[in-house]
Write a protein that holds these residues in place. Sequence first.
Motif, PDB file in Angstrom:
ATOM      1  N   LEU A  73      72.899  42.205  27.827  1.00 48.04           N
ATOM      2  CA  LEU A  73      73.641  43.457  27.991  1.00 48.04           C
ATOM      3  C   LEU A  73      75.058  43.288  27.518  1.00 48.04           C
ATOM      4  O   LEU A  73      75.602  42.223  27.494  1.00 48.04           O
ATOM      5  CB  LEU A  73      73.622  43.895  29.456  1.00 48.04           C
ATOM      6  CG  LEU A  73      72.269  44.371  29.968  1.00 48.04           C
ATOM      7  CD1 LEU A  73      72.282  44.562  31.474  1.00 48.04           C
ATOM      8  CD2 LEU A  73      71.890  45.691  29.291  1.00 48.04           C
ATOM      9  N   LEU A  90      70.582  50.072  20.795  1.00 54.92           N
ATOM     10  CA  LEU A  90      69.248  50.633  20.992  1.00 54.92           C
ATOM     11  C   LEU A  90      68.344  50.456  19.782  1.00 54.92           C
ATOM     12  O   LEU A  90      67.127  50.418  19.927  1.00 54.92           O
ATOM     13  CB  LEU A  90      69.355  52.108  21.362  1.00 54.92           C
ATOM     14  CG  LEU A  90      70.044  52.392  22.695  1.00 54.92           C
ATOM     15  CD1 LEU A  90      70.165  53.885  22.924  1.00 54.92           C
ATOM     16  CD2 LEU A  90      69.302  51.735  23.848  1.00 54.92           C
ATOM     17  N   GLN A 129      67.371  46.071  34.334  1.00 56.54           N
ATOM     18  CA  GLN A 129      68.353  44.998  34.172  1.00 56.54           C
ATOM     19  C   GLN A 129      68.018  43.849  35.105  1.00 56.54           C
ATOM     20  O   GLN A 129      67.669  44.044  36.268  1.00 56.54           O
ATOM     21  CB  GLN A 129      69.750  45.519  34.491  1.00 56.54           C
ATOM     22  CG  GLN A 129      70.825  44.485  34.295  1.00 56.54           C
ATOM     23  CD  GLN A 129      72.210  45.037  34.573  1.00 56.54           C
ATOM     24  OE1 GLN A 129      72.418  46.231  34.626  1.00 56.54           O
ATOM     25  NE2 GLN A 129      73.164  44.150  34.742  1.00 56.54           N
ATOM     26  N   GLN A 134      71.322  51.680  31.729  1.00 55.31           N
ATOM     27  CA  GLN A 134      71.901  50.375  32.050  1.00 55.31           C
ATOM     28  C   GLN A 134      73.172  50.117  31.243  1.00 55.31           C
ATOM     29  O   GLN A 134      73.776  49.051  31.364  1.00 55.31           O
ATOM     30  CB  GLN A 134      70.885  49.251  31.775  1.00 55.31           C
ATOM     31  CG  GLN A 134      69.629  49.328  32.602  1.00 55.31           C
ATOM     32  CD  GLN A 134      69.894  49.252  34.086  1.00 55.31           C
ATOM     33  OE1 GLN A 134      70.789  48.550  34.534  1.00 55.31           O
ATOM     34  NE2 GLN A 134      69.124  49.997  34.851  1.00 55.31           N
ATOM     35  N   CYS A 154      60.895  48.193  32.940  1.00 55.22           N
ATOM     36  CA  CYS A 154      62.147  48.140  32.186  1.00 55.22           C
ATOM     37  C   CYS A 154      63.313  48.228  33.157  1.00 55.22           C
ATOM     38  O   CYS A 154      63.312  49.049  34.075  1.00 55.22           O
ATOM     39  CB  CYS A 154      62.192  49.295  31.185  1.00 55.22           C
ATOM     40  SG  CYS A 154      63.620  49.244  30.100  1.00 55.22           S
ATOM     41  N   PHE A 206      73.310  49.971  27.940  1.00 58.38           N
ATOM     42  CA  PHE A 206      72.996  49.183  26.752  1.00 58.38           C
ATOM     43  C   PHE A 206      73.213  50.028  25.512  1.00 58.38           C
ATOM     44  O   PHE A 206      72.754  51.164  25.431  1.00 58.38           O
ATOM     45  CB  PHE A 206      71.545  48.700  26.831  1.00 58.38           C
ATOM     46  CG  PHE A 206      71.212  47.683  25.797  1.00 58.38           C
ATOM     47  CD1 PHE A 206      71.682  46.390  25.908  1.00 58.38           C
ATOM     48  CD2 PHE A 206      70.447  48.030  24.707  1.00 58.38           C
ATOM     49  CE1 PHE A 206      71.391  45.443  24.949  1.00 58.38           C
ATOM     50  CE2 PHE A 206      70.142  47.093  23.740  1.00 58.38           C
ATOM     51  CZ  PHE A 206      70.613  45.798  23.858  1.00 58.38           C
ATOM     52  N   LEU A 247      68.812  43.257  29.562  1.00 56.64           N
ATOM     53  CA  LEU A 247      67.857  44.349  29.595  1.00 56.64           C
ATOM     54  C   LEU A 247      66.502  43.673  29.453  1.00 56.64           C
ATOM     55  O   LEU A 247      66.296  42.886  28.526  1.00 56.64           O
ATOM     56  CB  LEU A 247      68.091  45.306  28.427  1.00 56.64           C
ATOM     57  CG  LEU A 247      67.019  46.377  28.247  1.00 56.64           C
ATOM     58  CD1 LEU A 247      67.055  47.375  29.405  1.00 56.64           C
ATOM     59  CD2 LEU A 247      67.206  47.099  26.913  1.00 56.64           C
ATOM     60  N   ALA A 307      67.281  51.868  29.037  1.00 57.13           N
ATOM     61  CA  ALA A 307      68.295  51.037  28.383  1.00 57.13           C
ATOM     62  C   ALA A 307      69.651  51.738  28.402  1.00 57.13           C
ATOM     63  O   ALA A 307      70.679  51.121  28.707  1.00 57.13           O
ATOM     64  CB  ALA A 307      67.874  50.723  26.954  1.00 57.13           C
ATOM     65  N   VAL A 336      66.218  47.281  20.126  1.00 59.29           N
ATOM     66  CA  VAL A 336      65.264  47.464  21.229  1.00 59.29           C
ATOM     67  C   VAL A 336      64.140  48.396  20.786  1.00 59.29           C
ATOM     68  O   VAL A 336      62.960  48.122  21.013  1.00 59.29           O
ATOM     69  CB  VAL A 336      65.976  48.006  22.487  1.00 59.29           C
ATOM     70  CG1 VAL A 336      64.972  48.422  23.549  1.00 59.29           C
ATOM     71  CG2 VAL A 336      66.946  46.971  23.029  1.00 59.29           C
TER      72      VAL A 336
END
Length: 132
Positions: free
Chosen positions: A132, A32, A66, A27, A64, A29, A71, A24, A35
């Motif tokens: 995202l 968190l 994108q 990417q 996992c 992101f 995500l 994550a 998630v």
Amino acid sequence: MKKMMTSAKVENLDKVMDFVLKEASDQGFADLHRVELAVEEIFVNIASYAYDDTDAEMEVEILCGQTRGFLQIQFFDKGAAFNPLAEAAEPDLLAKDRPIGGLGVYLVKECMDEVDYRYEDGKNILTLRKKL
């Protein structure tokens, strides 16, 4: 999409969390916490309920990465077919004498933008998506 395989055991939660949070972060992101909460709930449920003690292959595959601006985290297990989205009733959050438990799937749905389930080729496939 990156892939991780692990035994469906609660003691593997830290490895799962490290994998998902790293992907994550890679990417870009930033949210968190949501998630993390959703992934923990799903993995612990799989580890606790998907398999019985006689199952030889108690594995979970996690993808996992994108996709289409999201995500995406997917969990694959060969445990008993179980659709948590259909089975879990919406909790009454205002009830004073609400029973303990029953909030896990609700929290996952609140934390993620999309949650999908399907059973295919002998596998439960649960997909979580967060914009995202």
